[in-house]
Design a protein around this motif. Structure first.
Motif, short mmCIF file in Angstrom:
data_model
loop_
_atom_site.label_atom_id
_atom_site.label_comp_id
_atom_site.label_asym_id
_atom_site.label_seq_id
_atom_site.Cartn_x
_atom_site.Cartn_y
_atom_site.Cartn_z
N PHE A 1 0.84 -1.20 0.00
CA PHE A 1 0.00 0.00 0.00
C PHE A 1 0.87 1.25 0.00
O PHE A 1 0.63 2.19 -0.76
CB PHE A 1 -0.92 -0.03 1.22
CG PHE A 1 -1.89 1.11 1.29
CD1 PHE A 1 -3.08 1.06 0.59
CD2 PHE A 1 -1.62 2.24 2.04
CE1 PHE A 1 -3.99 2.11 0.64
CE2 PHE A 1 -2.51 3.30 2.10
CZ PHE A 1 -3.69 3.23 1.40
N GLU A 2 1.90 1.25 0.83
CA GLU A 2 2.81 2.39 0.88
C GLU A 2 3.52 2.60 -0.46
O GLU A 2 3.66 3.73 -0.94
CB GLU A 2 3.84 2.19 1.99
CG GLU A 2 4.79 3.35 2.19
CD GLU A 2 5.76 3.11 3.33
OE1 GLU A 2 6.72 3.90 3.45
OE2 GLU A 2 5.57 2.14 4.09
N GLY A 3 3.96 1.48 -1.08
CA GLY A 3 4.60 1.59 -2.38
C GLY A 3 3.65 2.09 -3.45
O GLY A 3 4.04 2.90 -4.31
N ALA A 4 2.40 1.63 -3.42
CA ALA A 4 1.42 2.09 -4.40
C ALA A 4 1.19 3.59 -4.26
O ALA A 4 1.07 4.32 -5.26
CB ALA A 4 0.11 1.32 -4.22
N GLN A 5 1.12 4.07 -3.03
CA GLN A 5 0.96 5.51 -2.82
C GLN A 5 2.13 6.30 -3.42
O GLN A 5 1.91 7.35 -4.05
CB GLN A 5 0.86 5.81 -1.33
CG GLN A 5 -0.46 5.44 -0.68
CD GLN A 5 -0.47 5.88 0.77
OE1 GLN A 5 0.20 5.32 1.62
NE2 GLN A 5 -1.27 6.90 1.05
N ALA A 6 3.32 5.78 -3.25
CA ALA A 6 4.50 6.48 -3.80
C ALA A 6 4.44 6.54 -5.32
O ALA A 6 4.70 7.59 -5.93
CB ALA A 6 5.77 5.78 -3.33
N HIS A 7 4.09 5.43 -5.96
CA HIS A 7 3.99 5.41 -7.42
C HIS A 7 2.85 6.32 -7.91
O HIS A 7 2.96 6.94 -8.97
CB HIS A 7 3.75 3.98 -7.91
CG HIS A 7 4.95 3.09 -7.81
ND1 HIS A 7 6.13 3.33 -8.49
CD2 HIS A 7 5.15 1.94 -7.10
CE1 HIS A 7 7.00 2.38 -8.22
NE2 HIS A 7 6.45 1.52 -7.38
N ALA A 8 1.77 6.40 -7.15
CA ALA A 8 0.60 7.18 -7.58
C ALA A 8 0.88 8.67 -7.63
O ALA A 8 0.17 9.41 -8.32
CB ALA A 8 -0.59 6.90 -6.66
N ARG A 9 1.91 9.13 -6.95
CA ARG A 9 2.21 10.56 -6.94
C ARG A 9 2.63 11.08 -8.32
O ARG A 9 2.65 12.30 -8.54
CB ARG A 9 3.29 10.87 -5.90
CG ARG A 9 2.84 10.59 -4.47
CD ARG A 9 3.86 11.05 -3.44
NE ARG A 9 3.47 10.58 -2.11
CZ ARG A 9 4.08 9.62 -1.44
NH1 ARG A 9 5.16 9.03 -1.95
NH2 ARG A 9 3.65 9.25 -0.26
N ALA A 10 2.96 10.18 -9.23
CA ALA A 10 3.34 10.60 -10.57
C ALA A 10 2.15 11.07 -11.40
O ALA A 10 2.33 11.72 -12.44
CB ALA A 10 4.05 9.46 -11.30
N LEU A 11 0.92 10.75 -10.97
CA LEU A 11 -0.28 11.14 -11.71
C LEU A 11 -0.89 12.39 -11.09
O LEU A 11 -0.72 12.65 -9.90
CB LEU A 11 -1.29 9.99 -11.69
CG LEU A 11 -0.81 8.68 -12.34
CD1 LEU A 11 -1.90 7.62 -12.25
CD2 LEU A 11 -0.40 8.91 -13.79
N PRO A 12 -1.62 13.18 -11.88
CA PRO A 12 -2.04 14.50 -11.40
C PRO A 12 -3.02 14.47 -10.24
O PRO A 12 -2.96 15.34 -9.36
CB PRO A 12 -2.67 15.15 -12.63
CG PRO A 12 -3.03 14.02 -13.53
CD PRO A 12 -2.00 12.97 -13.29
#
Length: 459
Positions: free
Chosen positions: A194-205
């Motif tokens: 979950f923490e990793g997914a949040q980090a990757h999601a920051r690339a989207l607006p």
């Protein structure tokens, strides 16, 4: 990506535009940095306006398993016994066994292109394919989540990522089967994912990340309770009561039906989306509606799998909210989901215009408004063409044979019941024009990549 916004004021002018208060004429929508800065009805067009005949707000797709798009049509051969969701699931397990993160990215991109072309502008990706082919975690435990987020970036669709906790094969914490190894996490590894997914999601607006216990059969009561601190104010989605067997197994395990058990044992509220919830008693239906949870309805997939029909009339009478999703992505078309939702009720009740709220109301308009509001809430956003919201807009071709000489709610009715995606002209997502003349700007490249992956997976 072509047609990306540059941050300057730009204006779109629509002769007909569906606003939160209803249809309006001659509407200028001003965009700035992907959002709607102004909405002016009864306006005159200016020379710099991009002009179109008709606009609807983009529809949220609250439930998708994007990787299943690659097996669409491959589970339609009759088996030796009665086919069901459970036999379909075994075919799905075999299909996904060979997928790499690059494969998932290519298949998801294909699904997301079709969603945008079909009127969906944000997707709730209920993502449970997490690990390598043997079930081991990747060095980045969220690598598969990164793949679907990358596909969203490739295509421009809005993303609400719902990483799934899947730990068991059945009620009572039954050990998972070998075919489920790519899905399985304990709570500690899920928290890292979950923490990793949040980090990757920051690339989207404007990505949102929620929490998704897969189902009552795949998580334990203790896990469901322990997820609450992680969920906080985020969307919480769960499969529930999709199949009669699931109801029977839950009764055997707990003495309660699935929805009844969930409402008695979890803090179900407006953050929650109860996906399918097909098989409920009258008391469960009323209680689910009163909880504030959104019912996640996927009529095309529910019909394809032979699930049954959601008790929508009683749910709505009790004040319930709903949205629509493409689920298995066997066919992707926002209008078709709405049409089939209404037609299922017509066939059951042998009546027409079942989901219109009252006499004189437009069925298409009420269907569209209900799915827009409920779907957006389930995905942690707001939907509509209004100041401050993302510019997620769908334009329709009013020269389409099913749309000519339509105005007001007749446009919505004709879109839902008579044309569907074939009437969609352009789609803007976060202010970017991604679809023109019904085709996504990167469709050709996405199709080539998709075809290469399918050649490997199906061979």
């Amino acid at each position: 990506m072509s047609a990306r916004s540059d941050g300057r004021h730009r204006s779109l002018f629509f002769e007909h535009c569906l606003l939160p208060e209803g249809w309006a004429r001659n509407v200028r929508v001003t965009l700035e940095q992907g959002r709607i800065a102004a909405v002016d009805a009864g306006a005159e067009p200016s020379p710099g306006d991009e002009r179109h005949p008709c606009a609807l707000p983009g529809m949220p797709n609250l439930h998708s398993h994007a990787f299943q798009r690659g097996m669409a049509g491959l589970a339609e051969q009759r088996g030796p016994a009665n086919d069901s969701f459970w036999t379909w699931r075994e075919i799905m397990y075999r299909f996904v066994q060979r997928m790499t993160p690059d494969d998932v990215r290519a298949i998801a991109a294909m699904a997301y292109v079709e969603m945008l072309e079909g009127g969906f502008t944000r997707v709730g990706e209920f993502h449970y394919l997490h690990h390598d082919r043997e079930g081991g975690a990747f060095a980045d435990v969220a690598q598969m989540s990164a793949a679907v987020l990358a596909a969203a970036g490739d295509t421009g669709i809005g993303m609400t990522l719902l990483p799934v906790l899947y730990s068991y094969a059945g009620f009572g914490a039954q050990p998972p089967a070998p075919t489920q190894a790519r899905f399985v996490n304990d709570l500690d590894r899920y928290a890292r994912l979950f923490e990793g997914a949040q980090a990757h999601a920051r690339a989207l607006p404007d990505a949102v990340v929620g929490v998704a216990p897969h189902s009552l059969r795949a998580v334990s009561p203790d896990q469901l309770r322990d997820l609450e601190p992680l969920a906080k104010a985020r969307p919480v989605h769960i499969h529930i009561a999709e199949q009669v067997k699931e109801v029977d197994d839950c009764l055997a395990w707990s003495g309660r039906r699935p929805v009844e058990w969930l409402l008695n044992n979890a803090e179900v509220d407006a953050r929650w989306c109860l996906v399918h919830a097909t098989h409920m008693t009258e008391s469960e239906t009323v209680a689910a509606a009163r909880s504030g949870a959104v019912a996640g309805l996927c009529p095309i997939t529910e019909a394809n799998l032979g699930d049954g029909l959601f008790p929508v009339e009683a749910f709505l009478q009790a004040g319930g909210r709903y949205g629509i999703g493409s689920d298995s992505n066997v066919l992707i078309d926002a209008a078709e989901e709405l049409r089939l939702l209404e037609y299922g009720q017509r066939l059951t009740r042998r009546a027409r215009n079942v989901m219109a709220r009252e006499s004189g109301r437009s069925t298409g308009a009420d269907l569209y408004a209900g799915a827009l509001t409920g779907g957006a809430a389930a995905l942690g956003v707001e939907g509509g063409i209004a100041v401050g919201l993302p510019a997620d807009i769908v334009s329709l071709n009013l020269d389409h044979p099913a749309m000519v000489h339509r105005a007001g709610d007749a446009i919505t009715d004709s879109f839902v019941f008579a044309s569907g995606r074939s009437a969609i002209d352009c789609v803007w997502r976060h202010g970017d024009k991604l679809v023109s003349e019904g085709r996504h700007h990167v469709r050709d490249r996405v199709v080539r990549d998709y075809a290469k992956v399918l050649e490997t997976l199906i061979a």
